[in-house]
Design a protein around this motif. Structure first.
Motif, short mmCIF file in Angstrom:
data_model
loop_
_atom_site.label_atom_id
_atom_site.label_comp_id
_atom_site.label_asym_id
_atom_site.label_seq_id
_atom_site.Cartn_x
_atom_site.Cartn_y
_atom_site.Cartn_z
N MET A 1 6.92 15.98 -2.63
CA MET A 1 6.95 15.68 -1.20
C MET A 1 5.65 16.08 -0.52
O MET A 1 5.11 15.34 0.31
CB MET A 1 8.12 16.42 -0.54
N GLN A 2 5.12 17.24 -0.88
CA GLN A 2 3.85 17.69 -0.31
C GLN A 2 2.71 16.76 -0.72
O GLN A 2 1.82 16.47 0.08
CB GLN A 2 3.57 19.12 -0.77
N SER A 3 2.76 16.30 -1.96
CA SER A 3 1.73 15.38 -2.46
C SER A 3 1.74 14.08 -1.66
O SER A 3 0.69 13.58 -1.25
CB SER A 3 1.97 15.09 -3.94
N LEU A 4 2.94 13.52 -1.45
CA LEU A 4 3.04 12.27 -0.70
C LEU A 4 2.67 12.47 0.76
O LEU A 4 1.98 11.64 1.37
CB LEU A 4 4.46 11.71 -0.82
N ASN A 5 3.10 13.58 1.33
CA ASN A 5 2.81 13.82 2.74
C ASN A 5 1.31 14.02 2.98
O ASN A 5 0.80 13.69 4.05
CB ASN A 5 3.58 15.05 3.22
N LYS A 6 0.62 14.51 1.95
CA LYS A 6 -0.82 14.72 2.08
C LYS A 6 -1.56 13.38 2.20
O LYS A 6 -2.46 13.24 3.04
CB LYS A 6 -1.34 15.50 0.88
N VAL A 7 -1.20 12.41 1.36
CA VAL A 7 -1.90 11.11 1.40
C VAL A 7 -1.39 10.24 2.54
O VAL A 7 -2.03 9.23 2.88
CB VAL A 7 -1.74 10.36 0.05
N CYS A 8 -0.26 10.61 3.13
CA CYS A 8 0.30 9.85 4.25
C CYS A 8 0.39 10.70 5.51
O CYS A 8 1.25 10.47 6.37
CB CYS A 8 1.69 9.32 3.90
N TYR A 9 -0.51 11.68 5.61
CA TYR A 9 -0.42 12.69 6.67
C TYR A 9 -0.35 12.06 8.06
O TYR A 9 0.56 12.36 8.85
CB TYR A 9 -1.61 13.64 6.60
N ILE B 1 0.83 -1.20 0.00
CA ILE B 1 0.00 0.00 0.00
C ILE B 1 0.87 1.26 0.00
O ILE B 1 0.52 2.27 -0.62
CB ILE B 1 -0.97 0.00 1.22
N ARG B 2 1.99 1.21 0.67
CA ARG B 2 2.91 2.35 0.67
C ARG B 2 3.58 2.52 -0.70
O ARG B 2 3.74 3.63 -1.19
CB ARG B 2 3.97 2.17 1.76
N ASP B 3 3.93 1.40 -1.33
CA ASP B 3 4.57 1.45 -2.64
C ASP B 3 3.64 2.07 -3.68
O ASP B 3 4.07 2.84 -4.55
CB ASP B 3 5.00 0.06 -3.09
N THR B 4 2.36 1.74 -3.58
CA THR B 4 1.36 2.29 -4.49
C THR B 4 1.28 3.81 -4.35
O THR B 4 1.22 4.55 -5.35
CB THR B 4 -0.03 1.68 -4.22
#
Length: 210
Positions: A175-183, A104-107
């Motif tokens: 980075m902001q995009s990834l941090n948003k979905v993994c907040y 799920i993290r890789d996706t």
């Protein structure tokens, strides 16, 4: 009689000296041949290569590690030194093959980071290699920048290590995009959600000496 003996002795000594000199020269030739024989050349075992990474989250900088499973390496087939083997070496990494041991993290990494980062492939080439240090040309997000790296040769393996600052390749948006979905997953005990721009990379190159 004495004169004949002296001549005979001189002839024997001359033959002995000549014989010794000839033997020494032949030994040198054999030694020279051994220094350039195929068994003294290095080559990379591409089947045993690995590309490892560690990214960081939380304010106290907790590492999350993984690797890339799909990449293509090219370089000299054989070389007389580790430095010569590294020079002109190139690698192309397929970012969709990112593997953090959590599907799920890789996706999320592929969809919310690498796609936003405009980086389907990471392309690198060794520019310099000398006395354990070198420069790597690294292309991500449609831009190429130099990257300092260190290398060592231990247990028949070249280990290349580098620290990447994603800001150098304008990675803030990704980075902001990834941090948003993994907040929530990036939120530490202090209540702050943080993803660091620092990524440690290590490339391991097994070496054969036939």
């Amino acid at each position: 009689m004495k004169l004949l003996l002296n001549k005979t002795t001189y002839l024997v000594l001359t033959l002995l000296i000549f014989s010794c000199n000839t033997s020494k020269k032949e030994k040198t030739k054999i030694s020279d041949a051994e220094t350039v024989k195929e068994g003294d050349l290095y080559s990379i075992d591409t089947t045993g290569m690995s590309v490892l990474w560690t990214a960081y989250k939380f304010t106290d900088k907790l590492g999350v590690s993984g690797q890339f499973d799909n990449f293509k390496f090219s370089g000299p087939n054989k070389a007389s030194s580790i430095e010569a083997l590294l020079k002109q070496a190139k690698i192309v990494i397929q970012t969709a093959s990112v593997n953090s041991n959590l599907e799920i993290r890789d996706t999320k990494l592929v969809a919310s980071f690498f796609k936003v980062f405009n980086t389907d492939t990471i392309e690198g080439a060794v520019v310099e290699a000398d006395q354990g240090k070198g420069i790597f040309s690294l292309k991500m997000n449609t831009m190429t920048n130099p990257l300092n790296y260190n290398y060592s040769f231990k247990n028949d393996t070249i280990i290349m290590s580098a620290k990447i600052d994603l800001k150098t390749w304008k990675g803030n948006e990704a980075m902001q995009s990834l941090n948003k979905v993994c907040y929530d997953l990036h939120t530490g005990t202090d209540g702050i959600s943080k993803l660091w721009p620092d990524v440690d990379v290590q490339i391991k190159l097994p070496v054969n000496t036939k």
